[in-house]
Motif scaffolding. Structure first.
Motif, PDB file in Angstrom:
ATOM      1  N   ILE A   1       0.882  -1.179   0.000  1.00  0.00           N
ATOM      2  CA  ILE A   1       0.000   0.000   0.000  1.00  0.00           C
ATOM      3  C   ILE A   1       0.911   1.217   0.000  1.00  0.00           C
ATOM      4  CG2 ILE A   1      -2.331   0.508   0.849  1.00  0.00           C
ATOM      5  CD1 ILE A   1      -1.798  -1.214   3.256  1.00  0.00           C
ATOM      6  N   ARG A   2       1.589   1.437  -1.098  1.00  0.00           N
ATOM      7  CA  ARG A   2       2.605   2.499  -1.133  1.00  0.00           C
ATOM      8  C   ARG A   2       2.022   3.890  -1.307  1.00  0.00           C
ATOM      9  NH1 ARG A   2       7.837   0.967  -2.179  1.00  0.00           N
ATOM     10  NH2 ARG A   2       8.248   2.428  -3.844  1.00  0.00           N
ATOM     11  N   GLU A   3       0.749   3.968  -1.671  1.00  0.00           N
ATOM     12  CA  GLU A   3       0.132   5.279  -1.924  1.00  0.00           C
ATOM     13  C   GLU A   3       0.143   6.132  -0.655  1.00  0.00           C
ATOM     14  OE1 GLU A   3      -1.544   2.357  -2.454  1.00  0.00           O
ATOM     15  OE2 GLU A   3      -0.931   2.212  -4.550  1.00  0.00           O
ATOM     16  N   LEU A   4       0.122   5.470   0.502  1.00  0.00           N
ATOM     17  CA  LEU A   4       0.021   6.214   1.764  1.00  0.00           C
ATOM     18  C   LEU A   4       1.385   6.669   2.284  1.00  0.00           C
ATOM     19  CD1 LEU A   4      -2.620   3.982   3.574  1.00  0.00           C
ATOM     20  CD2 LEU A   4      -2.975   6.241   2.605  1.00  0.00           C
ATOM     21  N   SER A   5       2.459   6.231   1.610  1.00  0.00           N
ATOM     22  CA  SER A   5       3.811   6.502   2.131  1.00  0.00           C
ATOM     23  C   SER A   5       4.048   7.987   2.384  1.00  0.00           C
ATOM     24  CB  SER A   5       4.865   5.988   1.153  1.00  0.00           C
ATOM     25  OG  SER A   5       4.835   4.591   1.143  1.00  0.00           O
ATOM     26  N   PHE A   6       3.506   8.839   1.501  1.00  0.00           N
ATOM     27  CA  PHE A   6       3.753  10.268   1.641  1.00  0.00           C
ATOM     28  C   PHE A   6       3.208  10.791   2.973  1.00  0.00           C
ATOM     29  CE2 PHE A   6       2.190  14.628   1.272  1.00  0.00           C
ATOM     30  CZ  PHE A   6       3.398  15.274   1.114  1.00  0.00           C
TER      31      PHE A   6
END
Ligand code: ZN
Length: 315
Positions: A255-260
């Motif tokens: 779920i890399r979209e939340l990394s920011f």
């Protein structure tokens, strides 16, 4: 209504727990006989050989800790440190800085271990078996190839169309500009390669650079009115550890979209550590990072101007 009060009470207790420093278990009053050297003593550790009194029959937990110890893990409260970094990061950092060093896993060691784990996870050890690094780099590699094929001869194409290339003076200027452009590119390229080769050291340098600007705004904070730069830097390393734990979990579940958004979470430990209000922490952190951004642009501009001047003076 009753349920609401219950929840409020729970939140209050959690907040109280967050702020309370870790309490070390009391010294054992019992007399023990050391299993290694046979010394009789009272306390938690044998004064002669250092073995813990808690060691008894071999258990699965001990086997696991022994296994983790191969990488220097499993001791000095690694699990406590990870839990506290997730639930009370700023207060934990405050306790660590105030001297409770035996209670927590050392920040730099944790940083390198987490960075190594993070590389494993982004390289394919995740639920989808995806290699994120490969995916992200591929289009970049292609782009680099097209730019790398630029030689001084082809560079004039990059200039605006108004340059008349039949004029020898213009050709000279265009060549000079091309040379400067290539030099600037090669400097930033080799810098990029250096960063790729030593990503952890570069991250630590960036954290130190970041700490300089945060230090301007947080050194006289209510909880530590005379915060040292070195202390803030260590705090930033722990905050980076917190980020690495969370981003590794996100990467593991792809779920890399939340990394920011994880970067924004750094506000929480900064608030807990400094003692400023939410808003007081946010504007200070924003201003510090605005300055960091401007300083970075200035450095890049200075390097570029330096290269152009060198090319003009020395050909
Ligand atoms: Zn002993």
């Amino acid at each position: 209504m009753k349920k609401k009060i219950h929840l409020k009470e729970k939140i209050r207790r959690f907040h109280e727990w967050q702020q309370k420093p870790y309490v070390v278990a009391p010294l054992s009053e019992q007399e023990h006989e050391c299993a290694t050297c046979g010394t009789h003593y009272t306390g938690n550790f044998c004064p002669r050989c250092g073995q813990s009194q808690r060691i008894g029959r071999y258990s699965f937990k001990m086997a696991l800790l022994n296994f983790l110890d191969v990488w220097g893990l499993g001791n000095r409260g690694m699990f406590r440190t990870i839990r506290d970094l997730l639930l009370r990061p700023g207060y934990m950092i405050r306790d660590y800085l105030s001297g409770m060093q035996m209670a927590y896993f050392p920040p730099f060691k944790l940083f390198f271990l987490l960075a190594a784990l993070s590389i494993l996870v982004t390289n394919g050890i995740n639920i989808k078996g995806k290699n994120f690094n490969k995916e992200e780099n591929e289009p970049e590699v292609q782009m680099e190839k097209t730019v790398d094929s630029a030689t001084p001869e082809t560079i004039p194409q990059y200039q605006d169309g108004e340059t008349d290339l039949t004029n020898p003076e213009d050709i000279e200027v265009a060549e000079m500009e091309g040379k400067a452009f290539l030099n600037i590119r090669s400097i930033f390229d080799s810098f990029g390669r250096l960063v790729d080769r030593f990503p952890n050291l570069f991250s630590l340098l960036m954290l130190m650079f970041d700490s300089v600007f945060l230090y301007l705004f947080f050194r006289h904070c209510p909880h530590s009115p005379d915060l040292r730069f070195s202390e803030l830097f260590v705090a930033m390393v722990y905050i980076a550890d917190m980020y690495l734990i969370l981003s590794t979990v996100l990467n593991f579940f792809c779920i890399r979209e939340l990394s920011f958004f994880l970067l924004l979470l750094a506000i929480i430990p900064l608030k807990q550590l400094s003692g400023y209000s939410w808003w007081g922490t946010i504007w200070r952190a924003l201003l510090a990072h605005l300055l960091l951004f401007v300083a970075t642009l200035l450095i890049i501009a200075m390097v570029a101007v330096g290269v152009i001047l060198c090319v003009q003076w020395f050909g």
